[in-house]
Design a protein around this motif. Structure first.
Motif, PDB file in Angstrom:
ATOM      1  N   MET A   1       0.847  -1.180   0.000  1.00  0.00           N
ATOM      2  CA  MET A   1       0.000   0.000   0.000  1.00  0.00           C
ATOM      3  C   MET A   1       0.892   1.243   0.000  1.00  0.00           C
ATOM      4  SD  MET A   1      -3.034  -1.183   0.024  1.00  0.00           S
ATOM      5  CE  MET A   1      -4.478  -0.815   0.930  1.00  0.00           C
ATOM      6  N   LYS A   2       0.436   2.244  -0.712  1.00  0.00           N
ATOM      7  CA  LYS A   2       1.217   3.470  -0.844  1.00  0.00           C
ATOM      8  C   LYS A   2       0.446   4.635  -0.226  1.00  0.00           C
ATOM      9  CE  LYS A   2       2.903   6.647  -4.314  1.00  0.00           C
ATOM     10  NZ  LYS A   2       2.824   7.012  -5.718  1.00  0.00           N
ATOM     11  N   PRO A   3       1.013   5.315   0.787  1.00  0.00           N
ATOM     12  CA  PRO A   3       0.356   6.502   1.341  1.00  0.00           C
ATOM     13  C   PRO A   3       0.294   7.599   0.267  1.00  0.00           C
ATOM     14  CG  PRO A   3       2.136   5.764   2.773  1.00  0.00           C
ATOM     15  CD  PRO A   3       2.247   5.000   1.503  1.00  0.00           C
ATOM     16  N   THR A   4      -0.905   8.143   0.047  1.00  0.00           N
ATOM     17  CA  THR A   4      -1.103   9.167  -0.980  1.00  0.00           C
ATOM     18  C   THR A   4      -1.859  10.340  -0.368  1.00  0.00           C
ATOM     19  OG1 THR A   4      -1.225   7.415  -2.637  1.00  0.00           O
ATOM     20  CG2 THR A   4      -2.036   9.573  -3.289  1.00  0.00           C
ATOM     21  N   GLU A   5      -1.370  11.547  -0.608  1.00  0.00           N
ATOM     22  CA  GLU A   5      -1.990  12.755  -0.059  1.00  0.00           C
ATOM     23  C   GLU A   5      -3.105  13.255  -0.972  1.00  0.00           C
ATOM     24  OE1 GLU A   5       1.013  15.728   0.539  1.00  0.00           O
ATOM     25  OE2 GLU A   5       1.865  14.669   2.264  1.00  0.00           O
ATOM     26  N   PHE A   6      -4.246  13.556  -0.355  1.00  0.00           N
ATOM     27  CA  PHE A   6      -5.367  14.180  -1.043  1.00  0.00           C
ATOM     28  C   PHE A   6      -5.664  15.491  -0.331  1.00  0.00           C
ATOM     29  CE2 PHE A   6      -5.704   9.820  -2.247  1.00  0.00           C
ATOM     30  CZ  PHE A   6      -6.346   9.793  -3.472  1.00  0.00           C
ATOM     31  N   TRP A   7      -5.856  16.572  -1.081  1.00  0.00           N
ATOM     32  CA  TRP A   7      -6.072  17.910  -0.535  1.00  0.00           C
ATOM     33  C   TRP A   7      -7.306  18.549  -1.149  1.00  0.00           C
ATOM     34  CZ3 TRP A   7      -2.430  20.378   2.735  1.00  0.00           C
ATOM     35  CH2 TRP A   7      -1.220  19.708   2.908  1.00  0.00           C
ATOM     36  N   HIS A   8      -7.890  19.500  -0.398  1.00  0.00           N
ATOM     37  CA  HIS A   8      -8.817  20.437  -1.020  1.00  0.00           C
ATOM     38  C   HIS A   8      -7.942  21.513  -1.642  1.00  0.00           C
ATOM     39  CE1 HIS A   8     -12.860  19.188   0.009  1.00  0.00           C
ATOM     40  NE2 HIS A   8     -12.433  18.856   1.216  1.00  0.00           N
ATOM     41  N   TRP A   9      -8.404  22.083  -2.744  1.00  0.00           N
ATOM     42  CA  TRP A   9      -7.620  23.048  -3.503  1.00  0.00           C
ATOM     43  C   TRP A   9      -8.434  24.288  -3.796  1.00  0.00           C
ATOM     44  CZ3 TRP A   9      -2.611  21.796  -5.177  1.00  0.00           C
ATOM     45  CH2 TRP A   9      -2.233  20.480  -4.941  1.00  0.00           C
ATOM     46  N   PHE A  26      -8.353  16.209  -4.004  1.00  0.00           N
ATOM     47  CA  PHE A  26      -7.666  15.679  -5.173  1.00  0.00           C
ATOM     48  C   PHE A  26      -6.199  15.475  -4.844  1.00  0.00           C
ATOM     49  CE2 PHE A  26     -10.917  18.489  -7.258  1.00  0.00           C
ATOM     50  CZ  PHE A  26     -11.618  17.499  -7.920  1.00  0.00           C
ATOM     51  N   THR A  27      -5.554  14.567  -5.579  1.00  0.00           N
ATOM     52  CA  THR A  27      -4.100  14.488  -5.520  1.00  0.00           C
ATOM     53  C   THR A  27      -3.558  15.706  -6.263  1.00  0.00           C
ATOM     54  OG1 THR A  27      -3.953  13.250  -7.580  1.00  0.00           O
ATOM     55  CG2 THR A  27      -4.086  11.948  -5.532  1.00  0.00           C
ATOM     56  N   GLU A  28      -2.282  15.998  -6.035  1.00  0.00           N
ATOM     57  CA  GLU A  28      -1.669  17.134  -6.715  1.00  0.00           C
ATOM     58  C   GLU A  28      -1.737  16.951  -8.232  1.00  0.00           C
ATOM     59  OE1 GLU A  28       2.343  19.838  -6.421  1.00  0.00           O
ATOM     60  OE2 GLU A  28       2.462  17.742  -5.775  1.00  0.00           O
ATOM     61  N   GLU A  29      -1.475  15.745  -8.695  1.00  0.00           N
ATOM     62  CA  GLU A  29      -1.486  15.465 -10.130  1.00  0.00           C
ATOM     63  C   GLU A  29      -2.838  15.800 -10.764  1.00  0.00           C
ATOM     64  OE1 GLU A  29      -0.776  11.700 -13.168  1.00  0.00           O
ATOM     65  OE2 GLU A  29      -0.794  11.347 -11.013  1.00  0.00           O
ATOM     66  N   VAL A  30      -3.915  15.369 -10.126  1.00  0.00           N
ATOM     67  CA  VAL A  30      -5.255  15.610 -10.670  1.00  0.00           C
ATOM     68  C   VAL A  30      -5.605  17.097 -10.592  1.00  0.00           C
ATOM     69  CG1 VAL A  30      -7.720  15.139 -10.344  1.00  0.00           C
ATOM     70  CG2 VAL A  30      -6.055  13.281 -10.200  1.00  0.00           C
ATOM     71  N   THR A  44      -6.056  20.707   5.072  1.00  0.00           N
ATOM     72  CA  THR A  44      -7.100  19.853   4.497  1.00  0.00           C
ATOM     73  C   THR A  44      -6.556  18.523   3.972  1.00  0.00           C
ATOM     74  OG1 THR A  44      -6.899  20.821   2.282  1.00  0.00           O
ATOM     75  CG2 THR A  44      -8.471  21.864   3.813  1.00  0.00           C
ATOM     76  N   CYS A  45      -5.318  18.208   4.292  1.00  0.00           N
ATOM     77  CA  CYS A  45      -4.697  16.983   3.785  1.00  0.00           C
ATOM     78  C   CYS A  45      -5.320  15.737   4.423  1.00  0.00           C
ATOM     79  CB  CYS A  45      -3.204  16.986   4.059  1.00  0.00           C
ATOM     80  SG  CYS A  45      -2.351  15.526   3.422  1.00  0.00           S
ATOM     81  N   GLU A  46      -5.591  14.750   3.582  1.00  0.00           N
ATOM     82  CA  GLU A  46      -6.041  13.443   4.038  1.00  0.00           C
ATOM     83  C   GLU A  46      -5.146  12.404   3.363  1.00  0.00           C
ATOM     84  OE1 GLU A  46      -9.716  10.980   2.542  1.00  0.00           O
ATOM     85  OE2 GLU A  46     -10.371  12.359   4.114  1.00  0.00           O
ATOM     86  N   VAL A  47      -4.489  11.575   4.158  1.00  0.00           N
ATOM     87  CA  VAL A  47      -3.605  10.558   3.597  1.00  0.00           C
ATOM     88  C   VAL A  47      -4.372   9.245   3.498  1.00  0.00           C
ATOM     89  CG1 VAL A  47      -1.444   9.290   3.878  1.00  0.00           C
ATOM     90  CG2 VAL A  47      -1.568  11.699   4.552  1.00  0.00           C
ATOM     91  N   ARG A  48      -4.399   8.679   2.302  1.00  0.00           N
ATOM     92  CA  ARG A  48      -5.080   7.410   2.065  1.00  0.00           C
ATOM     93  C   ARG A  48      -4.048   6.390   1.596  1.00  0.00           C
ATOM     94  NH1 ARG A  48      -9.846   9.875  -1.781  1.00  0.00           N
ATOM     95  NH2 ARG A  48     -10.495  11.520  -0.345  1.00  0.00           N
TER      96      ARG A  48
END
Length: 78
Positions: A1-9, A26-30, A44-48
């Motif tokens: 599993m890879k920890p991935t950051e999701f943020w409000h932007w 969204f991820t930074e890429e999206v 607003t970061c949520e790590v999934r």
């Protein structure tokens, strides 16, 4: 599993063209693919933990399915 950051932007709305808070994280890429000037909203970061391989997802699948339908799907009970 890879920890991935999701943020409000803060990003430009695709419908109105106005800068506003993203409707979801969204991820930074999206986010940057939608609006190259998008800016993270602090706090607003949520790590999934996302699977890096389909087998990691499949291993969790039985625990995500309600107990009542395990038998119908032929899966072992968690």
């Amino acid at each position: 599993m890879k920890p991935t950051e999701f943020w409000h932007w803060k990003m430009k709305s695709e419908t109105t063209g106005k800068v506003q808070r993203s409707p979801c994280r969204f991820t930074e890429e999206v986010a940057l693919s939608r609006d190259p000037q998008a800016v993270r909203i602090p706090g607003t970061c949520e790590v999934r933990n996302l699977p890096t391989h389909p087998d990691e997802y499949r291993a969790q699948l039985p625990s995500l399915i309600p107990h009542k339908i395990h038998h119908a799907l032929g899966l072992p009970k968690p």
